[in-house]
Design a protein around this motif. Structure first.
Motif, PDB file in Angstrom:
ATOM      1  N   GLN A 169     -11.436  89.463  96.413  1.00  0.00           N
ATOM      2  CA  GLN A 169     -10.217  89.468  97.228  1.00  0.00           C
ATOM      3  C   GLN A 169     -10.295  88.369  98.277  1.00  0.00           C
ATOM      4  O   GLN A 169     -11.366  88.030  98.753  1.00  0.00           O
ATOM      5  CB  GLN A 169     -10.079  90.803  97.967  1.00  0.00           C
ATOM      6  CG  GLN A 169      -9.602  91.943  97.116  1.00  0.00           C
ATOM      7  CD  GLN A 169      -8.874  92.983  97.986  1.00  0.00           C
ATOM      8  OE1 GLN A 169      -8.088  92.643  98.850  1.00  0.00           O
ATOM      9  NE2 GLN A 169      -9.165  94.251  97.728  1.00  0.00           N
ATOM     10  N   ARG A 170      -9.106  87.843  98.661  1.00  0.00           N
ATOM     11  CA  ARG A 170      -9.088  86.952  99.823  1.00  0.00           C
ATOM     12  C   ARG A 170      -9.089  87.817 101.079  1.00  0.00           C
ATOM     13  O   ARG A 170      -8.541  88.922 101.081  1.00  0.00           O
ATOM     14  CB  ARG A 170      -7.818  86.083  99.826  1.00  0.00           C
ATOM     15  CG  ARG A 170      -7.837  84.987  98.780  1.00  0.00           C
ATOM     16  CD  ARG A 170      -6.584  84.146  98.876  1.00  0.00           C
ATOM     17  NE  ARG A 170      -5.378  85.002  98.885  1.00  0.00           N
ATOM     18  CZ  ARG A 170      -4.139  84.533  99.032  1.00  0.00           C
ATOM     19  NH1 ARG A 170      -3.931  83.246  99.182  1.00  0.00           N
ATOM     20  NH2 ARG A 170      -3.101  85.350  99.014  1.00  0.00           N
ATOM     21  N   ILE A 171      -9.660  87.282 102.159  1.00  0.00           N
ATOM     22  CA  ILE A 171      -9.703  88.050 103.406  1.00  0.00           C
ATOM     23  C   ILE A 171      -8.291  88.468 103.818  1.00  0.00           C
ATOM     24  O   ILE A 171      -8.054  89.586 104.234  1.00  0.00           O
ATOM     25  CB  ILE A 171     -10.350  87.206 104.541  1.00  0.00           C
ATOM     26  CG1 ILE A 171     -11.790  86.856 104.181  1.00  0.00           C
ATOM     27  CG2 ILE A 171     -10.243  87.924 105.872  1.00  0.00           C
ATOM     28  CD1 ILE A 171     -12.851  87.812 104.621  1.00  0.00           C
ATOM     29  N   MET A 172      -7.322  87.541 103.672  1.00  0.00           N
ATOM     30  CA  MET A 172      -5.963  87.867 104.145  1.00  0.00           C
ATOM     31  C   MET A 172      -5.338  89.008 103.340  1.00  0.00           C
ATOM     32  O   MET A 172      -4.478  89.726 103.827  1.00  0.00           O
ATOM     33  CB  MET A 172      -5.064  86.625 104.138  1.00  0.00           C
ATOM     34  CG  MET A 172      -4.944  85.962 102.782  1.00  0.00           C
ATOM     35  SD  MET A 172      -3.683  84.654 102.753  1.00  0.00           S
ATOM     36  CE  MET A 172      -4.495  83.276 103.520  1.00  0.00           C
ATOM     37  N   ILE A 185     -13.948  91.668 109.047  1.00  0.00           N
ATOM     38  CA  ILE A 185     -15.111  90.961 108.496  1.00  0.00           C
ATOM     39  C   ILE A 185     -15.301  89.710 109.342  1.00  0.00           C
ATOM     40  O   ILE A 185     -14.374  88.915 109.478  1.00  0.00           O
ATOM     41  CB  ILE A 185     -14.841  90.561 107.032  1.00  0.00           C
ATOM     42  CG1 ILE A 185     -14.776  91.821 106.163  1.00  0.00           C
ATOM     43  CG2 ILE A 185     -15.914  89.603 106.526  1.00  0.00           C
ATOM     44  CD1 ILE A 185     -14.439  91.563 104.710  1.00  0.00           C
ATOM     45  N   ILE A 186     -16.483  89.557 109.933  1.00  0.00           N
ATOM     46  CA  ILE A 186     -16.639  88.387 110.800  1.00  0.00           C
ATOM     47  C   ILE A 186     -17.613  87.351 110.269  1.00  0.00           C
ATOM     48  O   ILE A 186     -17.686  86.247 110.797  1.00  0.00           O
ATOM     49  CB  ILE A 186     -17.070  88.765 112.219  1.00  0.00           C
ATOM     50  CG1 ILE A 186     -18.345  89.580 112.162  1.00  0.00           C
ATOM     51  CG2 ILE A 186     -15.991  89.492 112.952  1.00  0.00           C
ATOM     52  CD1 ILE A 186     -19.140  89.388 113.395  1.00  0.00           C
ATOM     53  N   ALA A 187     -18.381  87.720 109.255  1.00  0.00           N
ATOM     54  CA  ALA A 187     -19.295  86.703 108.720  1.00  0.00           C
ATOM     55  C   ALA A 187     -19.727  87.099 107.325  1.00  0.00           C
ATOM     56  O   ALA A 187     -19.775  88.279 106.984  1.00  0.00           O
ATOM     57  CB  ALA A 187     -20.525  86.569 109.613  1.00  0.00           C
ATOM     58  N   ILE A 188     -20.021  86.085 106.526  1.00  0.00           N
ATOM     59  CA  ILE A 188     -20.496  86.317 105.165  1.00  0.00           C
ATOM     60  C   ILE A 188     -21.731  85.459 104.962  1.00  0.00           C
ATOM     61  O   ILE A 188     -21.738  84.281 105.310  1.00  0.00           O
ATOM     62  CB  ILE A 188     -19.420  85.915 104.131  1.00  0.00           C
ATOM     63  CG1 ILE A 188     -18.187  86.813 104.276  1.00  0.00           C
ATOM     64  CG2 ILE A 188     -19.977  85.988 102.704  1.00  0.00           C
ATOM     65  CD1 ILE A 188     -17.007  86.393 103.400  1.00  0.00           C
ATOM     66  N   LEU A 189     -22.770  86.077 104.425  1.00  0.00           N
ATOM     67  CA  LEU A 189     -23.980  85.330 104.106  1.00  0.00           C
ATOM     68  C   LEU A 189     -23.994  85.152 102.594  1.00  0.00           C
ATOM     69  O   LEU A 189     -23.989  86.125 101.856  1.00  0.00           O
ATOM     70  CB  LEU A 189     -25.178  86.159 104.562  1.00  0.00           C
ATOM     71  CG  LEU A 189     -26.538  85.518 104.607  1.00  0.00           C
ATOM     72  CD1 LEU A 189     -26.497  84.293 105.484  1.00  0.00           C
ATOM     73  CD2 LEU A 189     -27.560  86.493 105.169  1.00  0.00           C
ATOM     74  N   ARG A 190     -23.965  83.894 102.146  1.00  0.00           N
ATOM     75  CA  ARG A 190     -23.898  83.625 100.707  1.00  0.00           C
ATOM     76  C   ARG A 190     -24.869  82.497 100.385  1.00  0.00           C
ATOM     77  O   ARG A 190     -24.800  81.428 100.989  1.00  0.00           O
ATOM     78  CB  ARG A 190     -22.461  83.205 100.352  1.00  0.00           C
ATOM     79  CG  ARG A 190     -22.261  82.837  98.887  1.00  0.00           C
ATOM     80  CD  ARG A 190     -20.824  82.373  98.616  1.00  0.00           C
ATOM     81  NE  ARG A 190     -19.835  83.398  98.944  1.00  0.00           N
ATOM     82  CZ  ARG A 190     -18.524  83.146  99.106  1.00  0.00           C
ATOM     83  NH1 ARG A 190     -18.069  81.911  98.982  1.00  0.00           N
ATOM     84  NH2 ARG A 190     -17.695  84.121  99.391  1.00  0.00           N
ATOM     85  N   SER A 200      -8.203  82.484 104.000  1.00  0.00           N
ATOM     86  CA  SER A 200      -8.211  82.086 102.589  1.00  0.00           C
ATOM     87  C   SER A 200      -9.575  82.289 101.919  1.00  0.00           C
ATOM     88  O   SER A 200      -9.723  82.091 100.728  1.00  0.00           O
ATOM     89  CB  SER A 200      -7.832  80.608 102.488  1.00  0.00           C
ATOM     90  OG  SER A 200      -8.737  79.863 103.275  1.00  0.00           O
ATOM     91  N   THR A 201     -10.596  82.662 102.714  1.00  0.00           N
ATOM     92  CA  THR A 201     -11.929  82.856 102.147  1.00  0.00           C
ATOM     93  C   THR A 201     -11.917  83.990 101.121  1.00  0.00           C
ATOM     94  O   THR A 201     -11.360  85.062 101.377  1.00  0.00           O
ATOM     95  CB  THR A 201     -12.943  83.196 103.260  1.00  0.00           C
ATOM     96  OG1 THR A 201     -12.855  82.200 104.277  1.00  0.00           O
ATOM     97  CG2 THR A 201     -14.365  83.253 102.724  1.00  0.00           C
TER      98      THR A 201
END
Length: 448
Positions: A169-172, A185-190, A200-201
């Protein structure tokens, strides 16, 4: 006049502290007896080094301790640290802190003796680490949990897999879900990179995602994730040194603890010092033995032996045998970065825990608390809004926040607010900002 900090001991803890503090452009001088270690550190960080024994007057004078705002004695020797701190204070250092092993030193009455001698703080990595493990067990659904404002605001981390409704899913698009009103959601570790998400992430399989929420909505995060809260009752610990003992002591009042250690004499000693834990003598590398001792009935498995490799491998075996929560203690920096990708729920390193605790003391200005995340070079910084400046006159989107930072939450009195672009800060707010290192200077400008 900046802050001059002298660090005695350039091992893992000293190195980690120097890294964290050099982000803040503090002037750092490192003392160590080992020239090679110092050369390694100075090739990586912008610090000055002095080779020699930190308990020697001549070495302390070369390190300019009389003008130090803080001296951190964090060598592996407790006695060196205490003597270094005492001398540094006498030579004129403003504040001194020593790393210790002996827990009885940290009892209030005994701590007073050290304070009278001029040592401002004592810090025990083992004690701090066992506290952190306790916290992880209490909040076992998440890999990490940070709380701010005395627990009003929580930030939790969790790895998402294919089965998760958020994946792809996109964040929006998550915005339409009413649960997301008070959770963000404030951060993603990838792939070992930290992403500060935009609308748009797209959330991907195996992303390690950090959510922010107020206390009462933390449960809703589990609902979003489609997970049930699991009650931890039975815990197996392997190991037998100070770390295993301290952790068992902290847990045995509330949980059923089984401790496995391979040294017979040490087991006797552990059994005498623990009130409610079951101590078993046996080789913890032998997974059959652990199964005989009830591994498959355990809700949590803590691997706290001296060997990082043993800890990682036994944790993975425990996971394969259906244990819900595994925590492995690792001693080397290299492993911390890979924890999320190897499948152990949580890795912990006592030197990093202690270094994070110390950097909280040292943040300047309106910063109240800082938390680092394992394997992530970003950190949470809490700023108090104490001046009437442009920060409170404009909505957030006009403050030109750097791309590599995001306001995770705002504590206003008893309230916790999760801001969007239209949000306006007010006097006395506490803003919790999640920032990558390169955002630091821009943030200083905004908040000072």
């Amino acid at each position: 006049m900046g802050m001059n900090i002298v660090i005695a001991g350039a091992g893992d803890m000293g190195y980690h502290l120097a890294t964290q503090l050099s982000y803040d452009n503090k002037d750092i001088i490192l003392i160590d007896t080992d020239r090679e270690v110092l050369d390694y550190v100075s090739s990586k960080l912008d610090v000055l080094t002095v080779q020699g024994d930190a308990t020697s007057f001549e070495v302390l004078q070369r390190a300019n301790v009389e003008n130090a705002s803080m001296v951190l004695a964090v060598t592996t020797s407790e006695k060196t640290n205490i003597v270094t701190a005492l001398l540094a204070k006498q030579l004129g250092a403003k504040r001194v802190m020593a790393r210790v092993r002996n827990h009885s030193y940290l009892e209030a009455d005994n701590l007073a003796y050290f304070n009278n001698l001029g040592i401002d703080n004592l810090i025990s990595p083992t004690m701090l680490c066992s506290r952190e493990i306790y916290n992880m067990i209490e909040n076992s659904s998440f890999t990490e949990i940070f709380d701010f404002g005395g627990g009003k605001l929580n930030i939790v981390g969790v790895t998402l897999d294919q089965s998760n409704p958020l994946v792809n899913q996109r964040i929006m698009d998550t915005k339409s879900n009413p649960i997301f009103e008070d959770i963000r959601i404030i951060a993603i570790l990838r792939d070992q990179k930290t992403i500060i998400p935009r609308g748009s992430t797209i959330i991907r399989n195996m992303d390690h995602v950090f959510f922010v929420s107020n206390k009462k909505n933390t449960e809703n995060i589990l609902e979003i994730l489609g997970q049930k809260k699991v009650e931890v009752k039975n815990i197996m610990i392997i190991g037998g040194d100070d770390m295993a003992l301290t952790t068992a002591l902290r847990l045995e009042g509330k949980y059923r603890v089984t401790l496995v250690n391979k040294d017979k004499e040490r087991c006797k000693w552990l059994a005498e010092n623990l009130k409610n834990s079951l101590v078993i003598n046996g080789d913890y590398k032998n997974i059959e033995l652990l199964i005989e001792e009830g591994l498959e009935q355990m809700d949590a498995f803590l691997a706290l032996t001296e060997s990082s490799e043993t800890n990682i491998i036994t944790s993975l075996s425990a996971k394969n045998h259906g244990v819900y929560k595994t925590i492995a203690h690792v001693d080397t920096r290299e492993y911390i970065h890979i924890s999320h990708s190897i499948g152990v729920d949580s890795l912990i390193n006592k030197k990093l825990v202690a270094a994070n605790e110390i950097s909280r003391y040292l943040k300047k200005g309106s910063v109240d608390a800082v938390s680092g995340i394992y394997g992530v070079d970003a950190e949470f910084i809490q700023y108090s809004i104490c001046k009437n400046n442009r920060v409170i006159k404009n909505p957030l989107r006009d403050l030109h926040f750097p791309d590599s930072a995001i306001i995770a939450g705002v504590i206003r009195g008893e309230e916790v607010l999760i801001p969007d672009g239209d949000f306006q800060l007010a006097l006395n707010d506490k803003a919790i900002v999640f920032a990558l290192p390169d955002a630091k200077t821009a943030l200083e400008k905004i908040f000072h």
